[in-house]
Design an enzyme around this catalytic site. Structure first.
Site: not given
Length: 353
Positions: A53, A138, A172
């Site tokens: 990430e 994200k 994540c």
């Protein structure tokens, strides 16, 4: 891409999960490190290479250890070190994927095109011909990450048809979002890339490596697919910035079992021993034929569901800060693309465009 085509192309291949630290806040050096790792993994036979990430150029650990006012100058430095998509650093990564003939997934800090100061936690998916297949932002920054990143939208929660198979990505904590994972599964995902950062600043009773393994195993087992999980590592430079002169923070940031990378199969088990904390590359064989028989037991996007009882609506509209022109007529689809001001990148699907 129909199932017949996928079945005809089922060939085992090697995947590589990179566990490494960026050259912290040094964009060019980090991209150079990524290129070297792509070539190293490809030389060892990898056809799919997954990076952590926000690998380029690093994670804002100061959000967890400094108050927002103290961390704000570091936010500016991260913004200045972030990249544009598309842009020259993306071109360098695309060239490395093309030169090695590999599919590459890598996390980056992306500057928003419409506002000086907007940052996205973005995952790039690059095809083996160097094409930019996906730009996933994200959806919800986790906890202290909200001080840094703006959330993305559903337009990038997509499965990409790659030479190694149908591939989806989540960053994540998104791998804890059941609906996001189901949206990928329902699009035919067979290969899942989950990228993480080492998180030693979590609560004392939180084992990050175990949390990564649980989430990865859950998605693999529920979806009967392969997951490649890639996590970054901690460096002394990161500790110095985030801890300052606080010895207790520095000790916390050196806490073990804060990173895990590996490849997990459709039974939820790792196909080879995962790597914990240390830098390195984990290689594993992905054989998508092994996804077929387990689905006879539990196929949650097929016979093992009740779509007359449960239904998921996935809003795939790419959200824009401004749409120019008259109000659309009632019932017409939302405007985007040439009528929108803001994000110049629109996901392309060869089957629908």
């Amino acid at each position: 891409m129909g199932m017949q085509h996928i079945v005809e192309d089922l060939k085992p291949f090697t995947a590589a999960a990179i566990q490494a630290a960026p050259v912290y806040l040094d964009t060019s050096a980090t991209v150079d490190k990524a290129v070297a790792l792509i070539h190293e993994a490809a030389s060892n036979g990898a056809q799919l290479i997954a990076f952590p990430e926000v690998f380029v150029p690093g994670y804002p650990y100061w959000n967890w250890t400094l108050n927002p006012v103290q961390g704000s100058p570091w936010y500016e430095q991260l913004y200045r070190s972030a990249i544009d998509v598309p842009g020259p650093h993306v071109d360098t990564l695309r060239a490395a994927a093309a030169a090695t003939g590999t599919t590459v997934v890598i996390g980056v800090n992306e500057r928003g095109p419409h506002s000086l100061g907007v940052l996205y936690n973005t995952v790039l998916t690059i095809g083996p011909d160097g094409s930019l297949l996906g730009v996933h932002r994200k959806l919800v920054p986790t906890w202290a990450e909200k001080l840094t990143w703006t959330g993305g939208d559903g337009g990038s929660v997509r499965v990409h048809q790659t030479p190694v198979g149908p591939l989806g990505v989540l960053a994540c904590g998104e791998n804890t979002n059941t609906l996001a994972r189901f949206a990928l599964l329902a699009q035919g995902e067979l290969i899942h890339v989950a990228n993480y950062i080492s998180l030693p600043v979590a609560p004392a009773d939180y084992d990050m490596s175990q949390a990564i393994a649980i989430r990865t195993a859950a998605h693999s087992f529920e979806g009967k697919l392969f997951s490649i999980v890639s996590c970054s590592t901690i460096t002394e430079e990161m500790i110095e910035i985030a801890a300052g002169d606080r010895a207790d923070i520095a000790k916390m940031m050196r806490r073990p079992r804060s990173a895990l990378s590996g490849i997990f199969g459709p039974d939820g088990q790792p196909v080879t021993e995962p790597l914990i904390d240390e830098e390195g590359i984990v290689y594993g064989e992905v054989d998508l034929a092994k996804c077929i028989q387990p689905k006879q037991m539990h196929d949650i996007i097929g016979h093992y569901n009740r779509f007359d009882v449960f239904r998921l609506h996935h809003n795939t509209t790419s959200l824009q800060p401004l749409v120019q022109g008259p109000y659309p007529a009632a019932g017409s689809p939302p405007r985007h693309g040439v009528d929108a001001v803001g994000d110049p990148w629109v996901p392309q699907d060869p089957e629908t465009n």
